[in-house]
Design a protein around this motif. Sequence first.
Motif, PDB file in Angstrom:
ATOM      1  N   LEU A   6       0.821  -1.105   0.144  1.00  0.00           N
ATOM      2  CA  LEU A   6       0.034  -0.169  -0.045  1.00  0.00           C
ATOM      3  C   LEU A   6       0.761   1.261  -0.010  1.00  0.00           C
ATOM      4  CD1 LEU A   6      -2.380  -1.228   2.840  1.00  0.00           C
ATOM      5  CD2 LEU A   6      -2.807  -1.053   0.401  1.00  0.00           C
ATOM      6  N   ILE A   7       0.217   2.342  -0.653  1.00  0.00           N
ATOM      7  CA  ILE A   7       0.856   3.385  -0.627  1.00  0.00           C
ATOM      8  C   ILE A   7      -0.076   4.651  -0.339  1.00  0.00           C
ATOM      9  CG2 ILE A   7       0.590   4.107  -3.039  1.00  0.00           C
ATOM     10  CD1 ILE A   7       3.258   5.522  -3.358  1.00  0.00           C
ATOM     11  N   VAL A   8       0.472   5.688   0.406  1.00  0.00           N
ATOM     12  CA  VAL A   8      -0.369   6.875   1.043  1.00  0.00           C
ATOM     13  C   VAL A   8       0.601   8.133   0.716  1.00  0.00           C
ATOM     14  CG1 VAL A   8       0.147   6.866   3.319  1.00  0.00           C
ATOM     15  CG2 VAL A   8      -2.158   7.554   2.644  1.00  0.00           C
ATOM     16  N   GLY A   9      -0.267   9.253   0.344  1.00  0.00           N
ATOM     17  CA  GLY A   9       0.274  10.596   0.337  1.00  0.00           C
ATOM     18  C   GLY A   9       0.110  10.793   1.809  1.00  0.00           C
ATOM     19  N   LEU A  10       1.574  11.319   2.128  1.00  0.00           N
ATOM     20  CA  LEU A  10       1.423  11.918   3.666  1.00  0.00           C
ATOM     21  C   LEU A  10       1.619  13.455   3.667  1.00  0.00           C
ATOM     22  CD1 LEU A  10       1.809  10.764   6.504  1.00  0.00           C
ATOM     23  CD2 LEU A  10       4.444  10.793   6.270  1.00  0.00           C
ATOM     24  N   SER A  11       0.803  14.031   4.207  1.00  0.00           N
ATOM     25  CA  SER A  11       0.736  15.626   4.142  1.00  0.00           C
ATOM     26  C   SER A  11       1.231  16.416   5.283  1.00  0.00           C
ATOM     27  CB  SER A  11      -0.701  16.073   4.100  1.00  0.00           C
ATOM     28  OG  SER A  11      -1.387  15.744   5.150  1.00  0.00           O
ATOM     29  N   GLY A  12       1.500  15.782   6.477  1.00  0.00           N
ATOM     30  CA  GLY A  12       1.695  16.563   7.721  1.00  0.00           C
ATOM     31  C   GLY A  12       0.577  16.727   8.633  1.00  0.00           C
ATOM     32  N   GLY A  13      -0.790  16.113   8.092  1.00  0.00           N
ATOM     33  CA  GLY A  13      -1.919  16.401   8.746  1.00  0.00           C
ATOM     34  C   GLY A  13      -2.474  15.042   9.497  1.00  0.00           C
ATOM     35  N   LEU A  68       0.039   5.210   9.290  1.00  0.00           N
ATOM     36  CA  LEU A  68       0.390   3.988  10.516  1.00  0.00           C
ATOM     37  C   LEU A  68      -0.453   2.762  10.332  1.00  0.00           C
ATOM     38  CD1 LEU A  68       0.781   6.512  13.746  1.00  0.00           C
ATOM     39  CD2 LEU A  68       2.548   5.606  12.213  1.00  0.00           C
ATOM     40  N   LEU A  69      -1.829   3.012   9.724  1.00  0.00           N
ATOM     41  CA  LEU A  69      -2.675   1.818   9.659  1.00  0.00           C
ATOM     42  C   LEU A  69      -2.032   0.901   8.630  1.00  0.00           C
ATOM     43  CD1 LEU A  69      -6.364   3.175   9.932  1.00  0.00           C
ATOM     44  CD2 LEU A  69      -5.191   1.529  11.471  1.00  0.00           C
ATOM     45  N   ILE A  70      -1.458   1.349   7.451  1.00  0.00           N
ATOM     46  CA  ILE A  70      -1.014   0.519   6.293  1.00  0.00           C
ATOM     47  C   ILE A  70       0.426   0.078   6.596  1.00  0.00           C
ATOM     48  CG2 ILE A  70      -1.989   2.063   4.683  1.00  0.00           C
ATOM     49  CD1 ILE A  70       0.806   3.168   3.649  1.00  0.00           C
ATOM     50  N   LYS A  71       1.044   0.616   7.769  1.00  0.00           N
ATOM     51  CA  LYS A  71       2.498   0.144   8.143  1.00  0.00           C
ATOM     52  C   LYS A  71       1.872  -1.105   9.059  1.00  0.00           C
ATOM     53  CE  LYS A  71       6.377   0.279  10.948  1.00  0.00           C
ATOM     54  NZ  LYS A  71       7.136   1.139  12.133  1.00  0.00           N
ATOM     55  N   TYR A 119       4.168   5.724  -8.481  1.00  0.00           N
ATOM     56  CA  TYR A 119       5.057   4.942  -7.566  1.00  0.00           C
ATOM     57  C   TYR A 119       4.151   3.505  -7.134  1.00  0.00           C
ATOM     58  CZ  TYR A 119       8.679   8.008  -6.697  1.00  0.00           C
ATOM     59  OH  TYR A 119       9.824   8.859  -6.688  1.00  0.00           O
ATOM     60  N   ALA A 120       2.777   3.681  -7.081  1.00  0.00           N
ATOM     61  CA  ALA A 120       1.972   2.452  -6.861  1.00  0.00           C
ATOM     62  C   ALA A 120       2.500   1.486  -8.017  1.00  0.00           C
ATOM     63  CB  ALA A 120       0.537   2.872  -6.749  1.00  0.00           C
ATOM     64  N   GLN A 121       2.222   1.993  -9.366  1.00  0.00           N
ATOM     65  CA  GLN A 121       2.304   0.810 -10.526  1.00  0.00           C
ATOM     66  C   GLN A 121       3.756   0.367 -10.046  1.00  0.00           C
ATOM     67  OE1 GLN A 121       1.509   2.468 -14.287  1.00  0.00           O
ATOM     68  NE2 GLN A 121       1.695   0.748 -15.117  1.00  0.00           N
ATOM     69  N   ASN A 122       4.781   1.098  -9.915  1.00  0.00           N
ATOM     70  CA  ASN A 122       6.007   0.482  -9.922  1.00  0.00           C
ATOM     71  C   ASN A 122       6.452  -0.529  -8.913  1.00  0.00           C
ATOM     72  OD1 ASN A 122       8.982   0.858 -10.851  1.00  0.00           O
ATOM     73  ND2 ASN A 122       9.269   1.883  -8.806  1.00  0.00           N
ATOM     74  N   HIS A 123       5.610  -0.355  -7.835  1.00  0.00           N
ATOM     75  CA  HIS A 123       5.821  -1.085  -6.807  1.00  0.00           C
ATOM     76  C   HIS A 123       4.726  -2.253  -6.537  1.00  0.00           C
ATOM     77  CE1 HIS A 123       9.095   0.970  -4.443  1.00  0.00           C
ATOM     78  NE2 HIS A 123       8.532   2.082  -4.926  1.00  0.00           N
ATOM     79  N   ASN A 124       3.763  -2.142  -7.366  1.00  0.00           N
ATOM     80  CA  ASN A 124       2.527  -3.283  -7.206  1.00  0.00           C
ATOM     81  C   ASN A 124       1.788  -2.821  -6.065  1.00  0.00           C
ATOM     82  OD1 ASN A 124       0.627  -4.960  -8.068  1.00  0.00           O
ATOM     83  ND2 ASN A 124       1.837  -6.720  -7.534  1.00  0.00           N
ATOM     84  N   TYR A 125       1.808  -1.694  -5.992  1.00  0.00           N
ATOM     85  CA  TYR A 125       0.898  -1.066  -4.501  1.00  0.00           C
ATOM     86  C   TYR A 125      -0.463  -0.662  -4.868  1.00  0.00           C
ATOM     87  CZ  TYR A 125       5.197  -1.451  -1.450  1.00  0.00           C
ATOM     88  OH  TYR A 125       6.265  -1.769  -0.852  1.00  0.00           O
ATOM     89  N   LEU A 126      -1.376  -0.884  -3.976  1.00  0.00           N
ATOM     90  CA  LEU A 126      -2.786   0.115  -4.069  1.00  0.00           C
ATOM     91  C   LEU A 126      -2.485   1.464  -3.502  1.00  0.00           C
ATOM     92  CD1 LEU A 126      -5.310  -2.577  -3.283  1.00  0.00           C
ATOM     93  CD2 LEU A 126      -4.273  -2.122  -5.520  1.00  0.00           C
ATOM     94  N   ASN A 140       6.398  -4.218   5.869  1.00  0.00           N
ATOM     95  CA  ASN A 140       7.601  -3.867   5.070  1.00  0.00           C
ATOM     96  C   ASN A 140       7.026  -3.507   3.692  1.00  0.00           C
ATOM     97  OD1 ASN A 140       9.369  -5.290   6.647  1.00  0.00           O
ATOM     98  ND2 ASN A 140       8.449  -7.335   6.056  1.00  0.00           N
ATOM     99  N   ASP A 141       5.904  -3.845   3.175  1.00  0.00           N
ATOM    100  CA  ASP A 141       5.416  -3.397   1.944  1.00  0.00           C
ATOM    101  C   ASP A 141       4.376  -2.248   1.937  1.00  0.00           C
ATOM    102  OD1 ASP A 141       6.768  -5.015  -0.131  1.00  0.00           O
ATOM    103  OD2 ASP A 141       5.794  -6.708   0.987  1.00  0.00           O
ATOM    104  N   HIS A 142       4.792  -1.137   2.442  1.00  0.00           N
ATOM    105  CA  HIS A 142       4.226   0.154   2.517  1.00  0.00           C
ATOM    106  C   HIS A 142       5.140   1.187   2.269  1.00  0.00           C
ATOM    107  CE1 HIS A 142       5.953   0.472   6.488  1.00  0.00           C
ATOM    108  NE2 HIS A 142       6.243   1.760   6.170  1.00  0.00           N
TER     109      HIS A 142
END
Length: 248
Positions: A26-33, A41-44, A123-130, A49-51
């Motif tokens: 999984l991948i998420v955009g981290l904004s500082g909010g 933290l949930l995806i971690k 980045y998601a496509q490169n890593h095979n993440y959602l 390892n794969d976040h």
Amino acid sequence: MNLEQYLDEIIKFLQSEVKKANAKGLIVGLSGGVDSAVVALLIKKAFPNDHLALIMPCFSPDIDLEYANNLVNIHKLNAKVVNLNNVFLSFKKTLETEINIEKSKLILGNLKARLRMNTLYAYAQNHNYLVVGTDNSDEWHIGYFTKYGDGGVDLLPIIHLLKKDVFAAAKILKVNEEIIIRKPTAGLWDGQTDEMEMQFKYEQLDQYLLGNKSLILSSVINKIEFMHQNSAHKRIPVPQAPKWTRKK
């Protein structure tokens, strides 16, 4: 089910959806909010390892980068910084002769959100993440997100959490205190805050969604309902033309 148990259900949901998609993580955009911090933290927890938490400054306040980096360092998140300043300037230069000056702040703010969406999917496509979204129940109800920007995602894990629930989740997950006490902002332009732009407080929207309309001014109710109606197109699939019945 209490909130801590529900967060465990969200983690299971994330793991299940990745498996169904034959993805790896999984991948998420981290904004500082706070919303993106909770999701990161949930995806971690779902994929230790794969976040990936992608920090994408785009003429953003320095504090956004500082708080995002602090979260990464304290919680040992897999993270990367991708600076979008030059990409944004290039787009802005290309579009500036066509942009309506009166609408330029919102147009350019949405452009930033859509550049981030494109970056996340690359980045998601490169890593095979959602790609995981950060919209909560409040934002979803009034359409407080950019269509095909931060609304362009694969999964919405905190969609059923009110804003107050997100803050409670942040405490359970031990999000940095500086993020929890910060005024919510999309960071799309200088001085922007969510509540200033919405013209009401998240606490009022929470009460509305809980059915406690008697606790809210009628002017606020009218504003919430107007925003909900006006943003309906953001929450439904793309409308399709009527089916063509071919002649045999």
